[in-house]
Scaffold this active site. Structure first.
Site, PDB file in Angstrom:
ATOM      1  N   HIS A 177      -9.112   3.457  -2.300  1.00 35.13           N
ATOM      2  CA  HIS A 177      -7.701   3.130  -2.064  1.00 35.13           C
ATOM      3  C   HIS A 177      -7.197   2.196  -3.165  1.00 35.13           C
ATOM      4  O   HIS A 177      -7.071   0.991  -2.957  1.00 35.13           O
ATOM      5  CB  HIS A 177      -7.581   2.478  -0.687  1.00 35.13           C
ATOM      6  CG  HIS A 177      -6.222   1.952  -0.345  1.00 35.13           C
ATOM      7  ND1 HIS A 177      -5.042   2.499  -0.824  1.00 35.13           N
ATOM      8  CD2 HIS A 177      -5.845   0.904   0.454  1.00 35.13           C
ATOM      9  CE1 HIS A 177      -4.014   1.825  -0.336  1.00 35.13           C
ATOM     10  NE2 HIS A 177      -4.475   0.848   0.431  1.00 35.13           N
TER      11      HIS A 177
ATOM     12  N   CYS B  51       0.790  -1.232   0.000  1.00 30.43           N
ATOM     13  CA  CYS B  51       0.000   0.000   0.000  1.00 30.43           C
ATOM     14  C   CYS B  51       0.823   1.283   0.000  1.00 30.43           C
ATOM     15  O   CYS B  51       0.274   2.364  -0.190  1.00 30.43           O
ATOM     16  CB  CYS B  51      -0.946   0.020   1.199  1.00 30.43           C
ATOM     17  SG  CYS B  51      -2.091  -1.368   1.219  1.00 30.43           S
TER      18      CYS B  51
ATOM     19  N   GLY C 199       0.822  -3.718   3.912  1.00 27.53           N
ATOM     20  CA  GLY C 199       0.590  -5.149   4.014  1.00 27.53           C
ATOM     21  C   GLY C 199       1.849  -5.928   4.350  1.00 27.53           C
ATOM     22  O   GLY C 199       2.956  -5.542   3.964  1.00 27.53           O
TER      23      GLY C 199
ATOM     24  N   CYS D  16      -0.284   2.372   6.612  1.00 29.31           N
ATOM     25  CA  CYS D  16       0.132   1.036   7.013  1.00 29.31           C
ATOM     26  C   CYS D  16       0.386   0.253   5.726  1.00 29.31           C
ATOM     27  O   CYS D  16      -0.100   0.618   4.662  1.00 29.31           O
ATOM     28  CB  CYS D  16      -0.929   0.359   7.876  1.00 29.31           C
ATOM     29  SG  CYS D  16      -2.553   0.195   7.101  1.00 29.31           S
TER      30      CYS D  16
END
Length: 423
Positions: free
Chosen positions: A379, A122, A411, A409
């Site tokens: 997103h 991400c 993955g 954050c």
């Protein structure tokens, strides 16, 4: 206490430092230098709903072509001056390297412009921008583009799940890297006592802020509309015209009470559902970077500058706490305290993790995602990090504020953050 824990403790203590204790401080990072890494253009496409939105049939590389063309048009940069392009993306087979190079050529970059794809989950879009900034800083290139793109309509779902070998399965933490995001976020919400009520209130606020921003035209400057854009539908081989000029995931009438009626998605007694998690979306974003001295020589309008970044690892099952650990590191590198930050763009992967990070860091919630976030408008995984740069500078410019932080954050258990300054 381990060395890593000691460092984190030091960084968190730094967050609460008085201005006298700050090694450099706000005034220092606002100062200008010919060697500053500056941004002269940052934009994105509209974000549309995965599988049913206005861009659902447009391949990722075609979205990237539009972002690149818009960047060249708005900045008026000579494409031959752009030496390298980094594109963050998570889902494309083969990493997207082949089609992204082709997209750059179609957009008007000459064959002398190099292109690479990268995947840090991400944070891929942010990593792309940081990679270009660092390449400029060390003198590898003079001008570059950091970008991100994702077509979740075509590439997201069960087929994207990675199978692990017996060797990877044999290590407990390694095995946790493939636990689905929703499942591990549900576990985190329970472990960290983040109530559904708080998650739904945060999500409703995101929708409401985004709706107000959209109605007021606050996203218009950062969005490069796809108006009258031709493309060939891969399903029918027919030429179609795309007209999409705004995010289509933003909804009216969303309240904490309406979200409370949605069934949990990952556990019968869970708290996470489609309404308080980021939307599956399609979109692209691009950021043009160079040194201040280069921008001034080329007559490029300087939007702002890149100051510092951080990337950290956390336990895979606690992926959502990434910003909590990455933000203090980025602030420490920039030499500022949290109170000196005017706007925070923290990706809303899940309301649960965003709420926890904001509270644990003690951030002023009025400064966090002032125009909503991924819960409200989506997103597209590899795109978001670059999108946040465009959104942040747009907001800072409109409000006259100066210092912003983007973070997310990541993955498999990571966090990333970056500090930016508006001219």
């Amino acid at each position: 206490m381990s060395k890593a824990q000691q460092r984190l403790s030091q960084f968190q203590s730094h967050l609460s430092s008085s201005e006298a204790d700050i090694p450099r401080g706000r005034e220092s990072i606002l100062a200008k230098s010919p060697d500053d890494i500056v941004i002269t253009c940052a934009l994105r496409t509209p974000f549309t709903k995965g599988g049913r939105g206005g861009l659902k049939d447009v391949p990722a590389a075609d979205l990237l072509v539009h972002a690149f063309k818009s960047l060249l048009s708005r900045s008026k940069i000579d494409p031959a001056l752009v030496e390298d392009v980094a594109v963050g993306s998570v889902l494309p087979p083969g990493g997207g390297a082949t089609e992204f190079r082709a997209a750059a050529l179609v957009a008007g970059f000459p064959e002398s412009t190099a292109v690479k794809s990268l995947n840090r989950q991400c944070s891929s879009g942010l990593q792309a921008c940081v990679d270009i900034a660092n390449a400029i800083r060390v003198g590898m290139i003079d001008v570059g583009v950091g970008a991100g793109v994702e077509s979740m309509s075509s590439q997201y779902g069960p087929g994207a799940v990675t199978e692990f070998s017996e060797l990877l399965e044999s290590h407990p933490e390694a095995k946790n890297c493939k636990v689905p995001m929703g499942v591990l976020s549900e576990k985190m919400a329970k472990d960290r006592s983040i109530s559904r009520k708080d998650q739904d209130a945060f999500a409703a606020s995101s929708y409401q802020k985004a709706l107000r921003a959209q109605q007021a035209g606050k996203f218009d400057e950062e969005i490069a509309p796809l108006t009258g854009v031709k493309f060939v539908d891969p399903k029918t081989d027919e030429e179609r015209i795309i007209n999409v000029d705004k995010d289509d995931g933003i909804r009216d009438g969303i309240t904490a009470e309406s979200l409370a009626k949605i069934k949990p998605a990952f556990a019968k007694d869970g708290s996470i559902h489609a309404g308080n998690a980021s939307q599956i979306s399609d979109g692209a974003a691009a950021v043009l970077l160079m040194k201040r001295s280069t921008a001034e020589r080329l007559g490029q309008k300087i939007v702002g500058k890149f100051v510092a970044s951080s990337v950290v690892g956390v336990k895979p099952l606690l992926m959502g706490i990434g910003p909590w650990k990455a933000i203090p590191v980025a602030l420490q590198k920039a030499g500022i305290a949290k109170e000196e930050v005017d706007v925070w763009e923290i990706n809303e992967a899940f309301a649960s993790q965003c709420v926890w990070c904001v509270r644990e860091l003690g951030l002023d919630e009025e400064k966090v995602n002032p125009n909503g976030g991924a819960i409200a408008f989506g997103h597209p995984l590899g795109c978001t990090g670059a999108r946040q740069v465009a959104t942040l500078f747009n907001e800072l410019g409109r409000t006259g504020k100066k210092i912003g932080v983007t973070s997310m954050c990541v993955g498999t258990g990571m966090g990333m953050a970056a500090v930016w300054v508006k001219e």
